[in-house]
Scaffold this motif. Structure first.
Motif, PDB file in Angstrom:
ATOM      1  N   LEU A  22       3.987  25.189  23.096  1.00 42.64           N
ATOM      2  CA  LEU A  22       5.185  25.454  23.621  1.00 42.64           C
ATOM      3  C   LEU A  22       5.872  24.934  21.590  1.00 42.64           C
ATOM      4  N   VAL A  23       6.166  26.001  20.881  1.00 42.56           N
ATOM      5  CA  VAL A  23       6.319  25.469  19.314  1.00 42.56           C
ATOM      6  C   VAL A  23       7.993  25.435  19.522  1.00 42.56           C
ATOM      7  N   THR A  24       8.400  24.148  19.573  1.00 41.70           N
ATOM      8  CA  THR A  24       9.747  24.017  19.233  1.00 41.70           C
ATOM      9  C   THR A  24      10.559  23.776  17.931  1.00 41.70           C
ATOM     10  N   LYS A  32      20.669  28.257   1.121  1.00 38.37           N
ATOM     11  CA  LYS A  32      20.072  29.557   1.198  1.00 38.37           C
ATOM     12  C   LYS A  32      18.278  29.185   1.367  1.00 38.37           C
ATOM     13  N   ALA A  33      17.952  28.036   0.909  1.00 33.28           N
ATOM     14  CA  ALA A  33      16.321  28.189   0.784  1.00 33.28           C
ATOM     15  C   ALA A  33      14.982  27.252   1.900  1.00 33.28           C
ATOM     16  N   GLN A  34      16.288  26.721   2.313  1.00 31.84           N
ATOM     17  CA  GLN A  34      16.525  26.077   3.743  1.00 31.84           C
ATOM     18  C   GLN A  34      16.340  27.180   5.266  1.00 31.84           C
ATOM     19  N   ARG A  35      17.495  27.751   4.953  1.00 28.43           N
ATOM     20  CA  ARG A  35      17.237  29.261   5.830  1.00 28.43           C
ATOM     21  C   ARG A  35      16.016  30.211   5.150  1.00 28.43           C
ATOM     22  N   ALA A  36      15.861  30.505   4.679  1.00 24.53           N
ATOM     23  CA  ALA A  36      14.790  30.847   3.441  1.00 24.53           C
ATOM     24  C   ALA A  36      12.992  30.233   4.859  1.00 24.53           C
ATOM     25  N   ALA A  37      13.520  28.924   3.872  1.00 17.52           N
ATOM     26  CA  ALA A  37      12.214  28.277   4.581  1.00 17.52           C
ATOM     27  C   ALA A  37      11.825  28.066   6.347  1.00 17.52           C
ATOM     28  N   ALA A  38      13.035  27.860   7.171  1.00 19.01           N
ATOM     29  CA  ALA A  38      13.210  28.540   8.551  1.00 19.01           C
ATOM     30  C   ALA A  38      12.500  30.031   9.217  1.00 19.01           C
ATOM     31  N   THR A  39      12.843  30.565   8.251  1.00 20.23           N
ATOM     32  CA  THR A  39      12.585  32.707   8.265  1.00 20.23           C
ATOM     33  C   THR A  39      11.104  31.966   8.271  1.00 20.23           C
ATOM     34  N   LYS A  40      10.517  31.758   7.321  1.00 16.68           N
ATOM     35  CA  LYS A  40       9.147  32.678   6.987  1.00 16.68           C
ATOM     36  C   LYS A  40       8.282  31.608   8.076  1.00 16.68           C
ATOM     37  N   PHE A  41       8.643  30.221   9.020  1.00 13.81           N
ATOM     38  CA  PHE A  41       8.580  29.051   9.763  1.00 13.81           C
ATOM     39  C   PHE A  41       8.512  30.217  10.733  1.00 13.81           C
ATOM     40  N   ARG A  42       9.303  30.620  11.254  1.00 19.03           N
ATOM     41  CA  ARG A  42       9.503  31.889  12.264  1.00 19.03           C
ATOM     42  C   ARG A  42       8.750  33.349  12.184  1.00 19.03           C
ATOM     43  N   ASN A  43       8.532  33.378  10.835  1.00 20.12           N
ATOM     44  CA  ASN A  43       7.947  34.814  11.388  1.00 20.12           C
ATOM     45  C   ASN A  43       6.129  34.075  11.483  1.00 20.12           C
ATOM     46  N   VAL A  44       5.720  33.141  10.474  1.00 20.71           N
ATOM     47  CA  VAL A  44       4.484  32.620  10.617  1.00 20.71           C
ATOM     48  C   VAL A  44       4.509  31.898  12.845  1.00 20.71           C
ATOM     49  N   LEU A  45       4.844  32.044  13.193  1.00 28.30           N
ATOM     50  CA  LEU A  45       5.129  31.764  14.020  1.00 28.30           C
ATOM     51  C   LEU A  45       4.507  33.124  15.295  1.00 28.30           C
ATOM     52  N   LEU A  46       5.705  34.249  14.771  1.00 27.42           N
ATOM     53  CA  LEU A  46       5.254  35.357  15.503  1.00 27.42           C
ATOM     54  C   LEU A  46       3.891  36.347  14.949  1.00 27.42           C
ATOM     55  N   ASP A  47       3.576  35.955  13.717  1.00 25.93           N
ATOM     56  CA  ASP A  47       2.108  37.046  13.192  1.00 25.93           C
ATOM     57  C   ASP A  47       0.965  36.070  13.733  1.00 25.93           C
ATOM     58  N   LEU A  48       1.086  34.739  14.367  1.00 25.59           N
ATOM     59  CA  LEU A  48      -0.347  33.979  15.188  1.00 25.59           C
ATOM     60  C   LEU A  48       0.176  34.610  16.814  1.00 25.59           C
ATOM     61  N   PHE A  50       2.661  34.203  18.901  1.00 27.80           N
ATOM     62  CA  PHE A  50       3.870  33.284  19.904  1.00 27.80           C
ATOM     63  C   PHE A  50       5.061  34.675  20.035  1.00 27.80           C
ATOM     64  N   GLU A  51       5.220  34.550  21.251  1.00 28.34           N
ATOM     65  CA  GLU A  51       7.543  34.905  21.394  1.00 28.34           C
ATOM     66  C   GLU A  51       8.072  33.903  21.711  1.00 28.34           C
ATOM     67  N   MET A  52       9.053  34.904  21.358  1.00 25.84           N
ATOM     68  CA  MET A  52      10.468  33.862  21.162  1.00 25.84           C
ATOM     69  C   MET A  52      10.846  33.716  22.319  1.00 25.84           C
ATOM     70  N   SER A  53      10.804  32.674  22.858  1.00 26.88           N
ATOM     71  CA  SER A  53      11.338  32.577  24.127  1.00 26.88           C
ATOM     72  C   SER A  53      13.009  32.231  24.064  1.00 26.88           C
ATOM     73  N   GLN A  54      13.228  30.697  22.788  1.00 25.92           N
ATOM     74  CA  GLN A  54      14.887  30.931  22.774  1.00 25.92           C
ATOM     75  C   GLN A  54      14.671  30.937  21.123  1.00 25.92           C
ATOM     76  N   PHE A  55      16.054  31.161  20.710  1.00 27.59           N
ATOM     77  CA  PHE A  55      15.369  31.065  18.808  1.00 27.59           C
ATOM     78  C   PHE A  55      14.791  29.749  18.266  1.00 27.59           C
ATOM     79  N   SER A  56      14.949  28.221  19.012  1.00 30.30           N
ATOM     80  CA  SER A  56      13.564  27.286  18.066  1.00 30.30           C
ATOM     81  C   SER A  56      12.666  27.337  18.583  1.00 30.30           C
TER      82      SER A  56
END
Length: 119
Positions: A22-24, A32-48, A50-56
């Motif tokens: 579980l990655v939380t 804007k840069a922070q939102r982009a970094a957060a989105t990139k991190f979420r996409n990395v998890l999906l690419d690996l 992972f399934e989203m259980s809740q947003f974070s």
């Protein structure tokens, strides 16, 4: 097969060997840069895988400690510059016993994925 070989085989198939991760995370999203970094991190998890259980909160099944450690290293290489990321591990047996509630009601136990097909 010897008695020791049988025991080793059972250990290999044990629900205590299989695990979940579980990655939380709590990442800043004020700029804007922070939102982009957060989105990139979420996409990395999906690419690996992972399934989203809740947003974070993202879950992934692993077939053992070695695979768990490999995913931790992959995630570590992709960490955003700021924020907190926590990675939990728990066995397949522990995952089976998670109590879930949704809309004020208890949900059925989550079914574990079909890990092995024996021929």
């Amino acid at each position: 097969m010897s008695r020791n070989g049988e025991n080793a085989g059972l250990k290999h198939l044990s629900g205590y060997r299989f695990m979940w991760m579980l990655v939380t995370f709590d990442l800043p999203v004020e700029t804007k840069a922070q939102r982009a970094a957060a989105t990139k991190f979420r996409n990395v998890l999906l690419d690996l895988g992972f399934e989203m259980s809740q947003f974070s909160n993202y879950l992934r099944f692993c077939n053992g400690k070695e695979q768990f450690d490999a995913y931790v290293r992959k995630i570590e290489r992709q960490l955003p510059e700021f924020g907190d990321v926590f990675i939990f591990q728990f066995t397949d047996r522990q995952y089976e016993n998670i109590v879930r509630f949704s809309n004020q009601g208890r949900r059925e136990r989550q079914k574990n994925p079909e890990q092995i097909a024996l021929f």
